[in-house]
Design a protein around this motif. Sequence first.
Motif, PDB file in Angstrom:
ATOM      1  N   LEU A   1       0.815  -1.221   0.000  1.00 33.25           N
ATOM      2  CA  LEU A   1       0.000   0.000   0.000  1.00 33.25           C
ATOM      3  C   LEU A   1       0.849   1.270   0.000  1.00 33.25           C
ATOM      4  CD1 LEU A   1      -0.059   1.523   3.019  1.00 33.25           C
ATOM      5  CD2 LEU A   1      -1.493  -0.393   3.596  1.00 33.25           C
ATOM      6  N   THR A   2       0.276   2.317  -0.559  1.00 34.02           N
ATOM      7  CA  THR A   2       0.849   3.654  -0.431  1.00 34.02           C
ATOM      8  C   THR A   2       0.388   4.194   0.913  1.00 34.02           C
ATOM      9  OG1 THR A   2       0.725   4.010  -2.817  1.00 34.02           O
ATOM     10  CG2 THR A   2       0.933   5.969  -1.417  1.00 34.02           C
ATOM     11  N   PRO A   3       1.299   4.482   1.851  1.00 33.07           N
ATOM     12  CA  PRO A   3       0.885   4.873   3.205  1.00 33.07           C
ATOM     13  C   PRO A   3       0.108   6.182   3.227  1.00 33.07           C
ATOM     14  CG  PRO A   3       3.242   5.197   2.910  1.00 33.07           C
ATOM     15  CD  PRO A   3       2.760   4.469   1.701  1.00 33.07           C
ATOM     16  N   LEU A   4      -0.585   6.394   4.324  1.00 32.47           N
ATOM     17  CA  LEU A   4      -1.449   7.570   4.462  1.00 32.47           C
ATOM     18  C   LEU A   4      -0.684   8.870   4.235  1.00 32.47           C
ATOM     19  CD1 LEU A   4      -4.255   8.673   5.162  1.00 32.47           C
ATOM     20  CD2 LEU A   4      -3.602   8.621   7.575  1.00 32.47           C
ATOM     21  N   ALA A   5       0.553   8.926   4.725  1.00 33.30           N
ATOM     22  CA  ALA A   5       1.346  10.155   4.591  1.00 33.30           C
ATOM     23  C   ALA A   5       1.597  10.517   3.127  1.00 33.30           C
ATOM     24  CB  ALA A   5       2.676   9.994   5.325  1.00 33.30           C
ATOM     25  N   GLU A   6       1.544   9.512   2.247  1.00 36.64           N
ATOM     26  CA  GLU A   6       1.796   9.760   0.822  1.00 36.64           C
ATOM     27  C   GLU A   6       0.520   9.658  -0.010  1.00 36.64           C
ATOM     28  OE1 GLU A   6       4.897   7.127  -0.480  1.00 36.64           O
ATOM     29  OE2 GLU A   6       5.998   7.342   1.413  1.00 36.64           O
ATOM     30  N   THR A   7      -0.615   9.502   0.659  1.00 38.94           N
ATOM     31  CA  THR A   7      -1.893   9.348  -0.043  1.00 38.94           C
ATOM     32  C   THR A   7      -2.600  10.689  -0.189  1.00 38.94           C
ATOM     33  OG1 THR A   7      -2.189   7.093   0.789  1.00 38.94           O
ATOM     34  CG2 THR A   7      -4.161   8.233   0.029  1.00 38.94           C
ATOM     35  N   ALA A   8      -3.007  10.988  -1.398  1.00 40.11           N
ATOM     36  CA  ALA A   8      -3.779  12.213  -1.645  1.00 40.11           C
ATOM     37  C   ALA A   8      -5.256  11.906  -1.432  1.00 40.11           C
ATOM     38  CB  ALA A   8      -3.546  12.696  -3.068  1.00 40.11           C
ATOM     39  N   TYR A   9      -5.914  12.717  -0.617  1.00 34.33           N
ATOM     40  CA  TYR A   9      -7.338  12.495  -0.365  1.00 34.33           C
ATOM     41  C   TYR A   9      -8.042  13.827  -0.139  1.00 34.33           C
ATOM     42  CZ  TYR A   9      -5.810  12.950   4.532  1.00 34.33           C
ATOM     43  OH  TYR A   9      -5.258  13.389   5.711  1.00 34.33           O
ATOM     44  N   LEU A  10      -9.351  13.779  -0.243  1.00 34.19           N
ATOM     45  CA  LEU A  10     -10.188  14.952  -0.018  1.00 34.19           C
ATOM     46  C   LEU A  10     -11.021  14.732   1.237  1.00 34.19           C
ATOM     47  CD1 LEU A  10     -11.377  15.391  -3.705  1.00 34.19           C
ATOM     48  CD2 LEU A  10      -9.864  16.970  -2.485  1.00 34.19           C
ATOM     49  N   THR A  11     -11.545  15.813   1.772  1.00 35.46           N
ATOM     50  CA  THR A  11     -12.440  15.704   2.921  1.00 35.46           C
ATOM     51  C   THR A  11     -13.851  16.098   2.499  1.00 35.46           C
ATOM     52  OG1 THR A  11     -12.221  17.980   3.712  1.00 35.46           O
ATOM     53  CG2 THR A  11     -10.516  16.410   4.395  1.00 35.46           C
ATOM     54  N   THR A  12     -14.799  15.786   3.344  1.00 41.28           N
ATOM     55  CA  THR A  12     -16.202  16.096   3.029  1.00 41.28           C
ATOM     56  C   THR A  12     -16.450  17.602   2.972  1.00 41.28           C
ATOM     57  OG1 THR A  12     -16.643  15.790   5.399  1.00 41.28           O
ATOM     58  CG2 THR A  12     -17.166  13.953   3.931  1.00 41.28           C
ATOM     59  N   ASP A  13     -15.517  18.398   3.498  1.00 39.61           N
ATOM     60  CA  ASP A  13     -15.656  19.862   3.462  1.00 39.61           C
ATOM     61  C   ASP A  13     -15.144  20.464   2.154  1.00 39.61           C
ATOM     62  OD1 ASP A  13     -16.661  19.847   6.052  1.00 39.61           O
ATOM     63  OD2 ASP A  13     -14.660  19.974   6.940  1.00 39.61           O
TER      64      ASP A  13
END
Length: 439
Positions: free
Chosen positions: A195-207
Amino acid sequence: MATKHEQILQYIDDLPIGEKISVRQIAKAMNVSEGTAYRAIKDAENKGYVSTIERVGTIRIERKKKENIEKLTYAEVVNIVDGQVLGGRSGLHKTLNKFVIGAMKLEAMMRYTGAGNLLIVGNRDKAHEQALRAGAAVLVTGGFDTEEHVKKLADELQLPIISSSYDTFTVATMINRAIYDQLIKKEIILVEDILTPLAETAYLTTDHKVSDWYRLKEETNHSRFPVVDRNTKVQGMVTSKDIMGDDMETPIEKIMTKQPMTVSEKTSVASSAHMMVWEGIEVLPVVDDANKLQGMISRQDVLKALQMIQRQPQVGETLDDTVTSQLVVSRGKLKDESTFRCTITPQMTNHLGTISYGVFTTLVTEAANRVLRGYKKGDLVVENMTIYFIKPVQIDRVLEIYPRILEVGRKFGKMDVEVHSEGVLVGKAMMVCQLIDRH
């Protein structure tokens, strides 16, 4: 804010190795009900934080790294051999690096026994003592006890001395089988390995808004992102299809795909591949038990892992390996037609002495896959298999398997498989495979 369950797990994880715990103790320390404490301890055992031993209790053990998974702890040995701990309980968390069978004179026995070993021996008190002084734990077979001063020595040295009612051969076989099983587990590539760890994962928030999706796309050159809430719990996925035609100020929460498919870190790569192919998914969020985002895996990650698996030599042999190793390729009656021959061994049969359904399925699947791989390079995932009929085939009979390609597309293959024995049709099946393109 961590839940009570998560807080208890963290509390257990912070305990020193070798510490003994109980439901009542955890409930009191964490100010929770005994039911909550019990569930957390069971979860901790599943995660490898603790080990529960009959007549001893639950002990904090060191979590094994995958590269050391084949090394058993003495606590695990106690459970494997249905043993009783006579002394040295505080050393149950330690791992053994090899076991020695003490079927020789004492002097010769000690030449092979050293620190980190497990000496398997009968009621030879002198050998018990010498092994402990050499830094080895002791497994006494035949249900025998040992002298009190040996038990005290085991406590002082923090080296377990265990008694089992089984004989030496049975005990050695049981431990060897357990190590072998661990080796097989070690070979299985899990999501956590790629897996690509969270620190390197691009994500969006519900806001976030659609404009944030465009910004992230520009920064990462990706178009698929998980959407999380303030606690990093996965709420959805958003792709270019979702935002098409929407205003820049549109909230991501309104257009995202809710309740997306996810995997855990302990999911096998093979299962993830099947999920991706079956659902047509390019990326999968990786979550923990609380549905919090831990990272991402992509189809490319999975493909690379599957290719690596095929190149790696296997140490542990599974039942599938044992069965499929019996398949021998022979030329068919027609040009470019492959057939496979296999002799039914005792291990392949059921209690009636005829080929088992599981073995039949494995042989048919393997033969079809081998033929299909010759036409279409790539990795295969069986999507569907229909067995029209199967007749009993007894031990020592030779099976002839005839896989025939019905249709091959860019992403799938359909096979018809006939199984003959002594010129008689004994089985027929059809299977559909999804093809994972390596590019």
